[in-house]
Design an enzyme around this catalytic site. Structure first.
Site, PDB file in Angstrom:
ATOM      1  N   MET A  77      -3.896  -6.775  -7.485  1.00 25.34           N
ATOM      2  CA  MET A  77      -3.254  -8.043  -8.605  1.00 25.34           C
ATOM      3  C   MET A  77      -3.780  -8.782  -9.362  1.00 25.34           C
ATOM      4  O   MET A  77      -4.148 -10.268  -8.328  1.00 25.34           O
ATOM      5  CB  MET A  77      -2.126  -8.377  -7.219  1.00 25.34           C
ATOM      6  CG  MET A  77      -0.540  -7.315  -7.125  1.00 25.34           C
ATOM      7  SD  MET A  77      -0.480  -6.339  -8.319  1.00 25.34           S
ATOM      8  CE  MET A  77       1.041  -7.630  -9.417  1.00 25.34           C
ATOM      9  N   ARG A  78      -5.127  -8.382  -9.520  1.00 34.86           N
ATOM     10  CA  ARG A  78      -5.949  -9.064 -10.162  1.00 34.86           C
ATOM     11  C   ARG A  78      -6.825  -8.759 -11.848  1.00 34.86           C
ATOM     12  O   ARG A  78      -7.036  -7.547 -11.148  1.00 34.86           O
ATOM     13  CB  ARG A  78      -7.337  -8.781  -9.101  1.00 34.86           C
ATOM     14  CG  ARG A  78      -7.733 -10.466  -8.417  1.00 34.86           C
ATOM     15  CD  ARG A  78      -8.443  -9.814  -7.623  1.00 34.86           C
ATOM     16  NE  ARG A  78      -8.299 -11.146  -6.074  1.00 34.86           N
ATOM     17  CZ  ARG A  78      -8.095 -12.538  -6.383  1.00 34.86           C
ATOM     18  NH1 ARG A  78      -8.986 -13.063  -7.097  1.00 34.86           N
ATOM     19  NH2 ARG A  78      -7.340 -12.722  -5.209  1.00 34.86           N
ATOM     20  N   LYS A  97      -7.851 -13.889 -11.257  1.00 36.17           N
ATOM     21  CA  LYS A  97      -9.403 -12.802 -12.028  1.00 36.17           C
ATOM     22  C   LYS A  97     -10.263 -12.028 -10.005  1.00 36.17           C
ATOM     23  O   LYS A  97     -10.391 -13.277  -9.752  1.00 36.17           O
ATOM     24  CB  LYS A  97      -9.964 -13.517 -12.703  1.00 36.17           C
ATOM     25  CG  LYS A  97     -10.595 -14.244 -12.377  1.00 36.17           C
ATOM     26  CD  LYS A  97     -10.935 -14.443 -14.019  1.00 36.17           C
ATOM     27  CE  LYS A  97     -11.709 -16.639 -13.725  1.00 36.17           C
ATOM     28  NZ  LYS A  97     -12.429 -17.447 -14.893  1.00 36.17           N
ATOM     29  N   GLY A 120       0.675  -1.079  -0.088  1.00 39.92           N
ATOM     30  CA  GLY A 120       0.084   0.072  -0.181  1.00 39.92           C
ATOM     31  C   GLY A 120       1.082   1.530  -0.033  1.00 39.92           C
ATOM     32  O   GLY A 120       0.013   1.779   0.397  1.00 39.92           O
ATOM     33  N   SER A 121       1.545   0.774  -0.670  1.00 38.84           N
ATOM     34  CA  SER A 121       2.551   2.546  -0.435  1.00 38.84           C
ATOM     35  C   SER A 121       2.460   3.582  -1.312  1.00 38.84           C
ATOM     36  O   SER A 121       2.302   4.622  -1.997  1.00 38.84           O
ATOM     37  CB  SER A 121       4.130   2.371  -0.994  1.00 38.84           C
ATOM     38  OG  SER A 121       4.314   2.104  -2.109  1.00 38.84           O
ATOM     39  N   ASN A 122       1.560   2.847  -2.522  1.00 38.13           N
ATOM     40  CA  ASN A 122       0.534   3.614  -3.160  1.00 38.13           C
ATOM     41  C   ASN A 122      -0.697   4.636  -3.103  1.00 38.13           C
ATOM     42  O   ASN A 122      -0.697   5.392  -2.825  1.00 38.13           O
ATOM     43  CB  ASN A 122       0.734   3.704  -4.642  1.00 38.13           C
ATOM     44  CG  ASN A 122       1.892   3.619  -5.622  1.00 38.13           C
ATOM     45  OD1 ASN A 122       2.387   4.439  -5.654  1.00 38.13           O
ATOM     46  ND2 ASN A 122       2.363   2.120  -5.339  1.00 38.13           N
ATOM     47  N   HIS A 152       1.204   1.472 -13.483  1.00 44.34           N
ATOM     48  CA  HIS A 152       1.618  -0.354 -13.614  1.00 44.34           C
ATOM     49  C   HIS A 152       3.077   0.330 -13.538  1.00 44.34           C
ATOM     50  O   HIS A 152       3.511   1.516 -14.244  1.00 44.34           O
ATOM     51  CB  HIS A 152       1.512  -0.272 -15.016  1.00 44.34           C
ATOM     52  CG  HIS A 152       1.896  -1.256 -15.457  1.00 44.34           C
ATOM     53  ND1 HIS A 152       1.310  -3.225 -15.059  1.00 44.34           N
ATOM     54  CD2 HIS A 152       2.858  -2.242 -16.630  1.00 44.34           C
ATOM     55  CE1 HIS A 152       2.376  -3.631 -15.675  1.00 44.34           C
ATOM     56  NE2 HIS A 152       2.960  -3.070 -16.921  1.00 44.34           N
ATOM     57  N   ASN A 157      -5.833   2.839 -13.960  1.00 43.54           N
ATOM     58  CA  ASN A 157      -4.477   1.401 -12.698  1.00 43.54           C
ATOM     59  C   ASN A 157      -3.121   2.145 -12.528  1.00 43.54           C
ATOM     60  O   ASN A 157      -3.009   3.244 -13.968  1.00 43.54           O
ATOM     61  CB  ASN A 157      -4.752   0.570 -13.601  1.00 43.54           C
ATOM     62  CG  ASN A 157      -3.646  -0.925 -13.688  1.00 43.54           C
ATOM     63  OD1 ASN A 157      -3.795  -1.168 -12.698  1.00 43.54           O
ATOM     64  ND2 ASN A 157      -2.906  -1.634 -13.590  1.00 43.54           N
TER      65      ASN A 157
HETATM   66  C1  GAR Z   1       2.715  -0.907  -7.947  1.00 45.30           C
HETATM   67  O1  GAR Z   1       4.449  -1.085  -7.839  1.00 45.30           O
HETATM   68  C2  GAR Z   1       2.659  -1.305  -8.683  1.00 45.30           C
HETATM   69  O2  GAR Z   1       2.363  -0.524  -9.656  1.00 45.30           O
HETATM   70  C3  GAR Z   1       2.432  -2.440  -8.813  1.00 45.30           C
HETATM   71  O3  GAR Z   1       2.217  -3.191  -7.864  1.00 45.30           O
HETATM   72  C4  GAR Z   1       2.855  -2.372  -6.961  1.00 45.30           C
HETATM   73  C5  GAR Z   1       1.950  -2.239  -5.226  1.00 45.30           C
HETATM   74  O4  GAR Z   1       2.440  -1.717  -4.734  1.00 45.30           O
HETATM   75  N1  GAR Z   1       1.146  -2.940  -9.961  1.00 45.30           N
HETATM   76  C6  GAR Z   1       1.488  -3.526 -11.268  1.00 45.30           C
HETATM   77  O5  GAR Z   1       1.594  -4.370 -10.759  1.00 45.30           O
HETATM   78  C7  GAR Z   1      -0.432  -4.239 -11.498  1.00 45.30           C
HETATM   79  N2  GAR Z   1      -0.265  -4.808 -13.000  1.00 45.30           N
HETATM   80  P1  GAR Z   1       2.065  -0.799  -3.343  1.00 45.30           P
HETATM   81  O6  GAR Z   1       1.170  -1.719  -2.310  1.00 45.30           O
HETATM   82  O7  GAR Z   1       3.151  -0.564  -2.054  1.00 45.30           O
HETATM   83  O8  GAR Z   1       1.551   0.802  -3.773  1.00 45.30           O
END
Ligand code: GAR
Length: 189
Positions: free
Chosen positions: A92-93, A65, A11-13, A111, A109
Site C-alpha cells: 500500500m505505497r 509513498k 497476505g492472503s494473495n 488491484h 500489481n
Molecule cells: C488486495 O485486495 C489487493 O487487491 C489490495 O490489497 C489487498 C491485499 O490483501 N491492493 C490494493 O488495494 C492496491 N491499491 P492481502 O494482503 O490479503 O493479499
C-alpha cells in the site's frame, strides 16, 4: 523465474501464490523472498509456513509513498533477491521513479477493481458505493501512473442485490486468489 512479493497486510494473495507453487500450479515461477513495509504484517508469517525468507524493510521517512531512504533500502533488499518479477500483493505505497527504474518492466500489481474504474484506495468500497453491477480485480504492469499501467488480466465479479460490502469483499478476494497466481504462472512460461 524468481519472484519477490511485496505486501503490507494480511497476505492472503501471497498465500494464494505460495499455495499454487506448492500445488505445482505456478508454472516455472518460484517465490524467493517476501518483503513487507509493516513490521506486524501477516504476510511475514507466511515465510516460515512456506519456507521462504521474509523480512520487514523500514520504509521511512514517508507514510504513503516509497521515496528517499526507505526506497533505497527496498531497492537493495529486492535486488539482493535477484528477481525476474516483483509482485505487489497488497503493497500500500506509491512507487517512485527510483524503484520503478531499478526494476523496469518487471513489476506487476494487483488491484481490487476492474481498472480503469475505481483506482486508488478502497477499490471494493468505491465500486460498492457507486452501485455498479459488475466489479472484480485487475493485474497490471506498474508504471509511474498509479494503477494506470498496461492491463495483463482481469476477473469479473457480479454485485448481487443482497450483497453487503463484506460479502462483496469476500467475492473479490476469491477472484484475486485465482487470478494473480494464474497470471504469474502464465508470465513464467
Ligand atoms: C488486495 O485486495 C489487493 O487487491 C489490495 O490489497 C489487498 C491485499 O490483501 N491492493 C490494493 O488495494 C492496491 N491499491 P492481502 O494482503 O490479503 O493479499
Amino acid at each position: 523465474m524468481r519472484v519477490v512479493i511485496l505486501g503490507s497486510g494480511r497476505g492472503s494473495n501471497a498465500e494464494a501464490i505460495l499455495s499454487a507453487q506448492r500445488a505445482g500450479k505456478l508454472g516455472r515461477a518460484r517465490v524467493v523472498q517476501i518483503l513487507a513495509d509493516q513490521p506486524e504484517a501477516g504476510i511475514l508469517a507466511l515465510g516460515a509456513r512456506f519456507g521462504v525468507p521474509a523480512a520487514f524493510v523500514d520504509p521511512a521517512p514517508f507514510k504513503t509513498k516509497l521515496e528517499g531512504e526507505g526506497e533505497v533500502r527496498f531497492i537493495a533488499a529486492v535486488k539482493a533477491a535477484a528477481p525476474d518479477l516483483v509482485v505487489l500483493a497488497g503493497f500500500m505505497r506509491v512507487l517512485k521513479p527510483g524503484f520503478l527504474n531499478a526494476f523496469a518492466g518487471k513489476i506487476i500489481n494487483l488491484h481490487p477493481s476492474l481498472l480503469p474504474s475505481f483506482p486508488g484506495l478502497d477499490g471494493i468500497g468505491q465500486a460498492f458505493r457507486r452501485g455498479v453491477k459488475l466489479t472484480g480485480c485487475t493485474v497490471h504492469g506498474v508504471t509511474a501512473e498509479v494503477d494506470g499501467g498496461p492491463i495483463l488480466d482481469q476477473m469479473a465479479v457480479r454485485i448481487e442485490a443482497g450483497d453487503t460490502l463484506e460479502t462483496l469483499a469476500a467475492k473479490v478476494h476469491a477472484a484475486e486468489h485465482a487470478l494473480l497466481p494464474a497470471v504469474i504462472a502464465r508470465l513464467s512460461d
